[in-house]
Design a protein around this motif. Structure first.
Motif, PDB file in Angstrom:
ATOM      1  N   ASP A  55       8.559   7.746   2.943  1.00 21.82           N
ATOM      2  CA  ASP A  55       7.598   8.849   3.095  1.00 21.82           C
ATOM      3  C   ASP A  55       6.310   8.444   2.376  1.00 21.82           C
ATOM      4  OD1 ASP A  55       6.049  11.186   2.877  1.00 21.82           O
ATOM      5  OD2 ASP A  55       7.833  12.470   2.917  1.00 21.82           O
ATOM      6  N   ILE A  56       5.326   8.030   3.130  1.00 23.05           N
ATOM      7  CA  ILE A  56       4.080   7.527   2.549  1.00 23.05           C
ATOM      8  C   ILE A  56       3.394   8.575   1.686  1.00 23.05           C
ATOM      9  CG2 ILE A  56       2.836   8.122   4.670  1.00 23.05           C
ATOM     10  CD1 ILE A  56       1.929   5.260   2.258  1.00 23.05           C
ATOM     11  N   PHE A  57       3.485   9.837   2.100  1.00 18.46           N
ATOM     12  CA  PHE A  57       2.777  10.901   1.363  1.00 18.46           C
ATOM     13  C   PHE A  57       3.448  11.189   0.021  1.00 18.46           C
ATOM     14  CE2 PHE A  57       2.342  11.890   6.002  1.00 18.46           C
ATOM     15  CZ  PHE A  57       1.092  11.339   6.147  1.00 18.46           C
ATOM     16  N   LYS A  58       4.780  11.230   0.022  1.00 19.38           N
ATOM     17  CA  LYS A  58       5.502  11.421  -1.240  1.00 19.38           C
ATOM     18  C   LYS A  58       5.312  10.208  -2.147  1.00 19.38           C
ATOM     19  CE  LYS A  58       9.141  14.640   0.226  1.00 19.38           C
ATOM     20  NZ  LYS A  58      10.613  14.807   0.394  1.00 19.38           N
ATOM     21  N   ALA A  59       5.304   9.022  -1.560  1.00 18.30           N
ATOM     22  CA  ALA A  59       5.117   7.807  -2.364  1.00 18.30           C
ATOM     23  C   ALA A  59       3.774   7.845  -3.082  1.00 18.30           C
ATOM     24  CB  ALA A  59       5.214   6.571  -1.478  1.00 18.30           C
ATOM     25  N   CYS A  60       2.737   8.274  -2.364  1.00 15.27           N
ATOM     26  CA  CYS A  60       1.400   8.328  -2.967  1.00 15.27           C
ATOM     27  C   CYS A  60       1.291   9.432  -4.014  1.00 15.27           C
ATOM     28  CB  CYS A  60       0.347   8.537  -1.878  1.00 15.27           C
ATOM     29  SG  CYS A  60       0.123   7.088  -0.807  1.00 15.27           S
ATOM     30  N   LYS A  61       1.907  10.581  -3.724  1.00 17.05           N
ATOM     31  CA  LYS A  61       1.754  11.732  -4.622  1.00 17.05           C
ATOM     32  C   LYS A  61       2.720  11.688  -5.814  1.00 17.05           C
ATOM     33  CE  LYS A  61       1.260  16.755  -4.509  1.00 17.05           C
ATOM     34  NZ  LYS A  61       1.193  17.959  -3.637  1.00 17.05           N
ATOM     35  N   GLN A  62       3.985  11.357  -5.529  1.00 16.58           N
ATOM     36  CA  GLN A  62       5.004  11.493  -6.566  1.00 16.58           C
ATOM     37  C   GLN A  62       5.248  10.203  -7.341  1.00 16.58           C
ATOM     38  OE1 GLN A  62       8.515  13.120  -4.707  1.00 16.58           O
ATOM     39  NE2 GLN A  62       7.430  14.883  -3.852  1.00 16.58           N
ATOM     40  N   ILE A  63       5.026   9.039  -6.677  1.00 18.88           N
ATOM     41  CA  ILE A  63       5.270   7.782  -7.387  1.00 18.88           C
ATOM     42  C   ILE A  63       3.953   7.193  -7.904  1.00 18.88           C
ATOM     43  CG2 ILE A  63       6.251   5.468  -7.268  1.00 18.88           C
ATOM     44  CD1 ILE A  63       8.151   6.449  -5.098  1.00 18.88           C
ATOM     45  N   TRP A  64       3.083   6.800  -7.001  1.00 20.01           N
ATOM     46  CA  TRP A  64       1.807   6.214  -7.440  1.00 20.01           C
ATOM     47  C   TRP A  64       0.968   7.223  -8.231  1.00 20.01           C
ATOM     48  CZ3 TRP A  64       2.322   1.409  -7.485  1.00 20.01           C
ATOM     49  CH2 TRP A  64       2.820   0.659  -6.416  1.00 20.01           C
ATOM     50  N   GLY A  65       0.925   8.456  -7.759  1.00 19.23           N
ATOM     51  CA  GLY A  65       0.044   9.437  -8.385  1.00 19.23           C
ATOM     52  C   GLY A  65       0.661  10.226  -9.513  1.00 19.23           C
ATOM     53  N   ASP A  66       1.930   9.942  -9.856  1.00 13.37           N
ATOM     54  CA  ASP A  66       2.585  10.703 -10.919  1.00 13.37           C
ATOM     55  C   ASP A  66       3.395   9.762 -11.826  1.00 13.37           C
ATOM     56  OD1 ASP A  66       3.744  12.573 -12.551  1.00 13.37           O
ATOM     57  OD2 ASP A  66       5.031  13.462 -10.999  1.00 13.37           O
ATOM     58  N   LYS A  67       4.541   9.314 -11.336  1.00  7.80           N
ATOM     59  CA  LYS A  67       5.435   8.511 -12.175  1.00  7.80           C
ATOM     60  C   LYS A  67       4.803   7.198 -12.635  1.00  7.80           C
ATOM     61  CE  LYS A  67       9.492  10.480  -9.880  1.00  7.80           C
ATOM     62  NZ  LYS A  67      10.630  10.209  -8.950  1.00  7.80           N
ATOM     63  N   LEU A  68       3.995   6.589 -11.782  1.00 11.65           N
ATOM     64  CA  LEU A  68       3.363   5.305 -12.119  1.00 11.65           C
ATOM     65  C   LEU A  68       1.852   5.441 -12.310  1.00 11.65           C
ATOM     66  CD1 LEU A  68       5.272   2.866  -9.718  1.00 11.65           C
ATOM     67  CD2 LEU A  68       5.688   3.272 -12.153  1.00 11.65           C
ATOM     68  N   LYS A  69       1.390   6.647 -12.456  1.00 10.68           N
ATOM     69  CA  LYS A  69      -0.048   6.887 -12.516  1.00 10.68           C
ATOM     70  C   LYS A  69      -0.715   6.106 -13.649  1.00 10.68           C
ATOM     71  CE  LYS A  69      -3.518  10.567 -12.791  1.00 10.68           C
ATOM     72  NZ  LYS A  69      -3.744  12.039 -12.793  1.00 10.68           N
ATOM     73  N   GLU A  70      -0.138   6.150 -14.820  1.00  8.02           N
ATOM     74  CA  GLU A  70      -0.754   5.445 -15.952  1.00  8.02           C
ATOM     75  C   GLU A  70      -0.772   3.940 -15.726  1.00  8.02           C
ATOM     76  OE1 GLU A  70       0.894   6.496 -19.693  1.00  8.02           O
ATOM     77  OE2 GLU A  70       0.436   8.645 -19.490  1.00  8.02           O
ATOM     78  N   ARG A  71       0.305   3.414 -15.094  1.00 10.12           N
ATOM     79  CA  ARG A  71       0.355   1.983 -14.806  1.00 10.12           C
ATOM     80  C   ARG A  71      -0.748   1.583 -13.823  1.00 10.12           C
ATOM     81  NH1 ARG A  71       4.932  -0.929 -15.397  1.00 10.12           N
ATOM     82  NH2 ARG A  71       3.407  -2.605 -15.045  1.00 10.12           N
ATOM     83  N   VAL A  72      -1.000   2.439 -12.863  1.00 13.32           N
ATOM     84  CA  VAL A  72      -2.054   2.169 -11.883  1.00 13.32           C
ATOM     85  C   VAL A  72      -3.423   2.206 -12.555  1.00 13.32           C
ATOM     86  CG1 VAL A  72      -3.189   2.973  -9.776  1.00 13.32           C
ATOM     87  CG2 VAL A  72      -0.686   3.039  -9.935  1.00 13.32           C
ATOM     88  N   MET A  73      -3.635   3.205 -13.390  1.00  8.50           N
ATOM     89  CA  MET A  73      -4.941   3.387 -14.034  1.00  8.50           C
ATOM     90  C   MET A  73      -5.250   2.288 -15.048  1.00  8.50           C
ATOM     91  SD  MET A  73      -4.951   7.556 -14.504  1.00  8.50           S
ATOM     92  CE  MET A  73      -6.594   7.589 -15.220  1.00  8.50           C
ATOM     93  N   GLU A  74      -4.214   1.606 -15.504  1.00  8.68           N
ATOM     94  CA  GLU A  74      -4.421   0.494 -16.442  1.00  8.68           C
ATOM     95  C   GLU A  74      -5.046  -0.724 -15.771  1.00  8.68           C
ATOM     96  OE1 GLU A  74      -0.567  -0.348 -17.903  1.00  8.68           O
ATOM     97  OE2 GLU A  74      -0.467   1.418 -19.242  1.00  8.68           O
ATOM     98  N   ARG A  75      -4.930  -0.776 -14.445  1.00  8.33           N
ATOM     99  CA  ARG A  75      -5.406  -1.956 -13.727  1.00  8.33           C
ATOM    100  C   ARG A  75      -6.933  -1.912 -13.597  1.00  8.33           C
ATOM    101  NH1 ARG A  75      -0.827  -4.478 -11.539  1.00  8.33           N
ATOM    102  NH2 ARG A  75      -2.105  -5.799 -10.170  1.00  8.33           N
ATOM    103  N   SER A  76      -7.531  -3.090 -13.490  1.00  7.25           N
ATOM    104  CA  SER A  76      -8.990  -3.194 -13.403  1.00  7.25           C
ATOM    105  C   SER A  76      -9.429  -3.352 -11.950  1.00  7.25           C
ATOM    106  CB  SER A  76      -9.471  -4.413 -14.198  1.00  7.25           C
ATOM    107  OG  SER A  76      -8.996  -5.608 -13.588  1.00  7.25           O
ATOM    108  N   GLN A  77     -10.728  -3.371 -11.739  1.00  6.61           N
ATOM    109  CA  GLN A  77     -11.269  -3.593 -10.396  1.00  6.61           C
ATOM    110  C   GLN A  77     -10.807  -4.936  -9.842  1.00  6.61           C
ATOM    111  OE1 GLN A  77     -15.517  -3.202 -10.135  1.00  6.61           O
ATOM    112  NE2 GLN A  77     -15.630  -4.056  -8.076  1.00  6.61           N
ATOM    113  N   ASP A  78     -10.732  -5.945 -10.705  1.00  9.11           N
ATOM    114  CA  ASP A  78     -10.301  -7.271 -10.265  1.00  9.11           C
ATOM    115  C   ASP A  78      -8.794  -7.357 -10.084  1.00  9.11           C
ATOM    116  OD1 ASP A  78     -12.927  -8.179 -10.313  1.00  9.11           O
ATOM    117  OD2 ASP A  78     -12.786  -8.836 -12.407  1.00  9.11           O
TER     118      ASP A  78
END
Length: 444
Positions: free
Chosen positions: A261-284
């Motif tokens: 489920d692409i929408f749940k993956a974006c909202k619940q995993i990338w945008g919630d459970k792994l949100k801090e891990r994603v935000m730690e990444r840089s533009q590069d």
């Protein structure tokens, strides 16, 4: 040298005492076509691979003699003619090819290269190699379609960001597994690299290295596929994503996220459970999320809205929204010239910049095309008999669009600055400022 069977018999069909055959290749004009210009590419590969140096040997002559005796069930193979090529030129072909520079953009309906024999005894060679040379249609068509993608992407990127930064990486070649052969992958993959620097088609990169002396013509990033995600099981999709972030902590990485489920993956995993891990990444080292199913435009817009809710966005100098620099999207499913324009227009209508999105294209770039896509044709336009020249042409009453050019041909810019083909009559060898400039005489 492989060829169409019928070409084997053509040496018997020309007029007596003919000593020169001169032919040309073009992409005919077609009213209403979406392609008004073509990108010339691929000739150097074909010449180096198949026509340069000794191509005729005694062993090949004997093989061909037996093969065509069996095929036609009569003796039609010109054993004497081919042996003369072997003896007189050490197996090299006395053929001259003149062509426009590769990579040049040429309006449809103009001559792209010409072919003629340089020895009167071998007039039959000019059109004998037609089959191989007409296969130029493939790299030309891929390079042309790739350029059309670039024009669409440039239009939207400039309109929504005010510049063309990153344009060369906006269309990624996903077409390797969808083509008919390794050689198609090499030719088509290299043709795409005339316009972009983004590819997964390694065969195209190797061809560019070997035949065009380009050390590295294109680039890619680590990317997940469905097997690397679903092998964790449905209940561990978050762990699958996290593993990829761990393994590729620096540099951009692409993660296919629609296994369930692409929408749940974006909202619940990338945008919630792994949100801090994603935000730690840089533009590069940005995360590139890949939807891979559903309606491309609708799915992508829903995904980008979810990511906005979770991660926020900024507004660029043109007034369009941009996701944080550590987050981007690549749409690689259902992409063709029509859909990419439609997606970008809908994003624009929703207030989003084209900066947010990359595209991947497979079959529409490398496979959903044929020789008639650009109406590629190879025709004889001039002959000499007993040293006397004559312009020749075809003019079918049932289809005027298939009429061919006459005489010896060249390209020039007219007084308005536009390229035009000059048809030179017999006995009029004056120079016309040709753009056809590179030559290859395989007998030397």
């Amino acid at each position: 040298m492989d060829n169409r069977a019928k070409n084997i018999t053509h040496y018997k069909q020309y007029p007596p005492s003919v000593n020169k055959i001169y032919s040309y290749f073009e992409c005919r004009r077609k009213k209403g076509s979406q392609f008004s210009e073509v990108v010339f590419f691929g000739l150097q590969y074909l010449l180096k691979k198949y026509l340069t140096g000794p191509v005729v040997t005694e062993e090949k002559i004997q093989e061909a003699k037996l093969f065509y005796q069996m095929h036609f069930r009569q003796t039609v193979f010109d054993e004497e003619g081919w042996r003369k090529v072997l003896e007189k030129y050490d197996g090299r072909l006395p053929i001259r090819i003149k062509a426009v520079p590769e990579g040049r953009v040429i309006p449809r309906g103009n001559v792209l290269f010409t072919v003629e024999n340089t020895d009167p005894d071998f007039f039959w060679l000019t059109n004998y190699i037609e089959t191989m040379l007409v296969q130029m249609w493939y790299p030309i068509t891929v390079a042309t379609i790739s350029r059309e993608f670039k024009k669409i992407l440039a239009k939207h990127l400039r309109a929504t960001s005010g510049n063309l930064e990153g344009l060369d990486f906006k269309l990624h070649d996903f077409g390797y597994r969808g083509v008919s052969s390794q050689e198609s992958a090499a030719l088509g993959g290299a043709a795409h690299l005339v316009n972009f620097c983004s590819t997964d088609t390694v065969a195209g990169l190797l061809m560019a290295q070997h035949y065009y002396s380009c050390p590295m013509a294109g680039f890619s990033i680590p990317a997940a596929e469905h097997s690397t995600i679903i092998s964790w099981g449905r209940s561990r999709e978050k762990e699958a994503f996290e593993r990829i972030l761990d393994q590729f902590s620096s540099g951009p990485v692409s993660v296919v996220s629609d296994s369930y489920d692409i929408f749940k993956a974006c909202k619940q995993i990338w945008g919630d459970k792994l949100k801090e891990r994603v935000m730690e990444r840089s533009q590069d080292s940005c995360l590139v999320i890949r939807p891979d199913s559903g309606d491309p435009a609708e799915t992508l817009i829903e995904v980008i809205k979810i990511l906005e809710q979770c991660f926020g966005c900024s507004v660029n100098s043109m007034g369009y929204k941009v996701l944080p620099s550590y987050l981007r999207i690549i749409q690689g499913d259902g992409i063709d010239l029509r859909s990419v324009d439609e997606i970008l227009q809908k994003l624009t209508d929703e207030g989003w910049s084209a900066e947010n999105v990359f595209f991947g294209c497979g079959s529409a770039l490398l496979q959903k095309l044929n020789r008639d896509t650009l109406n590629c044709a190879f025709k004889c336009s001039y002959v000499e008999t007993n040293g006397k020249g004559m312009d020749v042409y075809k003019q079918p009453v049932t289809d005027p669009s298939k009429g061919s050019k006459r005489g010896r041909l060249s390209l020039r810019r007219n007084s308005d600055g536009f390229l035009e083909t000059v048809e030179r009559g017999a006995g009029k060898p004056e120079e016309v400022g040709p753009l056809i400039q590179s030559e290859r005489d395989s007998s030397h």
